[in-house]
Each structure stands twice: as structure tokens, then as C-alpha cells.
Design an enzyme around this catalytic site. Structure first.
Site, mmCIF file in Angstrom:
data_model
loop_
_atom_site.group_PDB
_atom_site.id
_atom_site.type_symbol
_atom_site.label_atom_id
_atom_site.label_comp_id
_atom_site.label_asym_id
_atom_site.label_seq_id
_atom_site.Cartn_x
_atom_site.Cartn_y
_atom_site.Cartn_z
ATOM 1 N N PRO A 1 0.824 -1.220 0.000
ATOM 2 C CA PRO A 1 0.000 0.000 0.000
ATOM 3 C C PRO A 1 0.853 1.263 0.000
ATOM 4 O O PRO A 1 1.648 1.492 0.897
ATOM 5 C CB PRO A 1 -0.800 -0.123 1.309
ATOM 6 C CG PRO A 1 -0.832 -1.577 1.589
ATOM 7 C CD PRO A 1 0.475 -2.104 1.110
ATOM 8 N N GLU A 2 0.686 2.054 -1.046
ATOM 9 C CA GLU A 2 1.342 3.355 -1.140
ATOM 10 C C GLU A 2 0.248 4.416 -1.075
ATOM 11 O O GLU A 2 -0.898 4.092 -0.773
ATOM 12 C CB GLU A 2 2.145 3.448 -2.449
ATOM 13 C CG GLU A 2 3.129 2.292 -2.612
ATOM 14 C CD GLU A 2 3.909 2.329 -3.912
ATOM 15 O OE1 GLU A 2 4.107 3.439 -4.459
ATOM 16 O OE2 GLU A 2 4.315 1.264 -4.389
ATOM 17 N N ARG B 1 1.744 -10.497 7.161
ATOM 18 C CA ARG B 1 3.132 -10.508 7.611
ATOM 19 C C ARG B 1 3.388 -9.793 8.932
ATOM 20 O O ARG B 1 4.544 -9.690 9.363
ATOM 21 C CB ARG B 1 4.021 -9.945 6.492
ATOM 22 C CG ARG B 1 4.130 -10.918 5.330
ATOM 23 C CD ARG B 1 4.776 -10.297 4.118
ATOM 24 N NE ARG B 1 6.194 -10.083 4.300
ATOM 25 C CZ ARG B 1 6.983 -9.586 3.358
ATOM 26 N NH1 ARG B 1 6.469 -9.256 2.188
ATOM 27 N NH2 ARG B 1 8.250 -9.414 3.580
#
Length: 289
Positions: A2-3, A125
Site C-alpha cells: 500500500p502506497e 506478515r
DNA sequence: CACTTGACCTGTCCGC
DNA sequence: TGCGGACAGGTCAAGT
């Protein structure tokens, strides 16, 4: 992954769904995902209503009526998915969501609301996190004190980009675009896409770039980010919006994850290398080292 | 100080 | 088919 465009898509989705809902309970499976829970949770989260969902850089801010805020970083595999409680999954109930029944094994934090709806923070993660803190103190976080300007902000110009990049004049331009203290919100996807657009090789040192090149790079950054927001972000693997649905920018990507394919500008074969420790996609003809 | 690399995690994919 | 290792990539700590 996600940017800025992905986080902004989640923000706008949640802003349409959350304000006014009252938190009834909070659960979390992993202390690392919600470090300061449960210290202030009962007093400042349960019973509070959502006022506003905001974004700064790649960080989401859910402001509560208690004057506290949830500060959320999705890092690489974080997801925030809202469920009203009436969705159906499985045979006979087609659902466009990439995510099935929730919670699942990646669910780290669950916020339940009094109307029966829920917000799930999933993170395969475990790099992402949720924090609860007074809204007034958010600006004092180290990250917020150091982070650079919003690339789509009115005060961000080619000149600002060049001036801030020159603080790292001996670094390569890709590493500098990824540096959140130079400008906010750029990650690996949009760094590669904008450098291709500007015909700049990612290993070019900042001090070797001309003012003209910074002007072109600025235009490409703004253009790529706006298109990506319009397309709901990029779903390569994990990213989904607040409804659990994918973004479509990858259909429009020119070089990212397109090694072996033809450059859409000159037809040469796109290659993948490693720059600044990241997988990097370039056209070897359009982008000369 | 300027800059680069490794650690944090888990799931997937590739070669043997 | 199983198994080890590389890889994915945002940010901060540690290293050069």
C-alpha cells in the site's frame, strides 16, 4: 505494497462507511499489531464514535469522539475491511470481495460497532500496526515530524521536489523517491512508474539531474498518483479496499511487474534489476543509465 | 553526517 | 512430491 493511492482509496472508502458508528468492542490476536492495547481501549475507544477518517503519507487516522485516534500503518500486507454483517459468501452467494469470511487467520485486530458491523485489520506478515493515542499527539510522532510534503498538496511543486531531493544529492533518485522524509507516500510501484514516465534511470544520482528533469519527474509523479487513485490503487497480491475489493491500476502500469514485456513507448523489452534494495523495472532504451 | 544494508514476518514460487 | 532458498517491499535500526 500500500502506497499513497492505495491508502487514500482505503481512506475514502472508510470515510463513507464509518463516521457516526459507535465502537462496542475491540479484540486483537497479536500484541505487535496493536502495541498499546488494552491500556486506553476501554476508556477512549469503546463507546466512542468515529468522527473522521484521514490520511497523512501512508498512515491512516481514524478520529474518535473521545479525542483519541486510531493510527494505522498497513505496511506491506495490511488490509482494513469493513463488513456490515449482512454479506454472504460461498456457493450461491457471489461476492466481489477477494476476502472470504472474517475474521480469518490473518486478522490481527477487530473493531465491532454497536450496529453489528465490524472493521477488520488483517495483516499476513505482521509488519503493520494499529495504535491508539490522543488525536492532539499524533503530530508529535517521530514519523509525522520527519515526513515530507504530500505530493498532491497545493504547496508541492517541481522546485520543492528538487530542493528536498538535493538534501540527498549523492543518492540515486529511486532511493530518494522512496525516502518518506523527502516526499510522502511514494513506494516501489509508483517510483518505477514515474521514473519510466520521466525517462530517468533509477540509478541516476540526484546531483546529476537537471532542473528540467525534475520538472518532468514532478509532472509524472502527480499524473501517476492521480491515475492510480482514480483506478482504486494497485492490487498485485494483497491489497484490497475497504470493501475487500481489488484496485485496477496494474492494468495500466507501464513497467511495474512487466519484465519481459514490450515497453509501451518504444517496444523494447522491459527488464527487472535491483536498485536501492528493491526490485526495479525499467526500459533499457527509454531510461539510459 | 551521508548513505546503504539488514531485520522484521509469512506465504509463494522456483529449482533440484 | 518435498525441501531449501530467494523474493515480495515499508520503515527503522544498525552498519559502513
Amino acid at each position: 505494497m500500500p502506497e499513497l493511492p492505495e491508502v487514500e482509496t482505503v481512506r475514502s472508502g472508510l470515510q463513507a462507511l464509518l463516521p457516526g458508528r459507535i465502537v462496542s468492542s475491540v479484540t486483537h490476536d497479536n500484541p505487535k499489531s496493536f502495541p498499546n492495547a488494552p491500556a486506553d481501549v476501554q476508556q477512549f475507544l469503546v463507546g466512542a464514535s468515529v468522527v473522521l477518517v484521514a490520511r497523512r503519507a501512508k498512515v491512516l487516522l481514524i478520529e474518535l469522539s473521545s479525542k483519541y485516534s486510531l493510527v494505522i500503518h498497513l505496511k506491506m500486507t495490511g488490509q482494513l475491511v469493513f463488513r456490515s454483517g449482512n454479506e454472504r459468501f460461498g456457493a450461491g452467494h457471489p461476492n466481489e470481495s477477494l476476502i472470504g469470511e472474517l475474521p480469518d487467520k490473518s486478522t490481527r485486530v477487530t473493531l465491532a460497532f454497536e450496529d453489528g458491523s465490524q472493521l477488520f485489520f488483517n495483516d499476513q506478515r505482521k509488519f503493520g500496526w494499529v495504535r491508539l493515542m490522543p488525536t492532539a499527539e499524533v503530530v508529535n510522532l517521530d514519523f509525522f515530524k520527519k515526513v515530507g510534503p504530500e505530493p498532491l498538496g497545493a504547496d508541492f511543486t517541481a522546485k520543492v521536489l528538487q530542493e528536498r531531493a538535493l538534501r540527498r544529492k549523492n543518492s540515486n533518485i529511486k532511493a530518494v523517491l522512496l525516502d518518506q522524509t523527502v516526499l510522502a507516500g511514494i513506494g516501489n510501484i509508483y517510483a518505477d512508474e514515474s521514473l519510466w514516465g520521466a525517462k530517468i534511470h533509477p540509478t541516476t544520482l540526484v546531483k546529476d539531474l537537471s532542473t528540467k528533469q525534475f520538472e518532468v519527474l514532478y509532472e509524472e509523479l502527480v499524473c501517476v498518483l492521480k491515475l492510480a487513485i482514480e483506478k482504486g490503487g494497485s492490487t498485485d497480491k494483497n491489497y484490497v479496499n475497504a470493501e475487500g475489493k481489488r484496485g485496477s491500476y496494474m492494468d495500466f502500469a507501464r513497467v511495474f511487474r512487466r519484465e519481459g514485456q514490450a515497453c509501451p513507448r518504444c517496444g523494447s523489452t522491459i527488464i527487472k534489476t535491483r536498485v536501492a534494495g528493491r526490485g526495479t523495472h525499467t526500459c533499457p532504451v527509454c531510461q539510459k543509465a
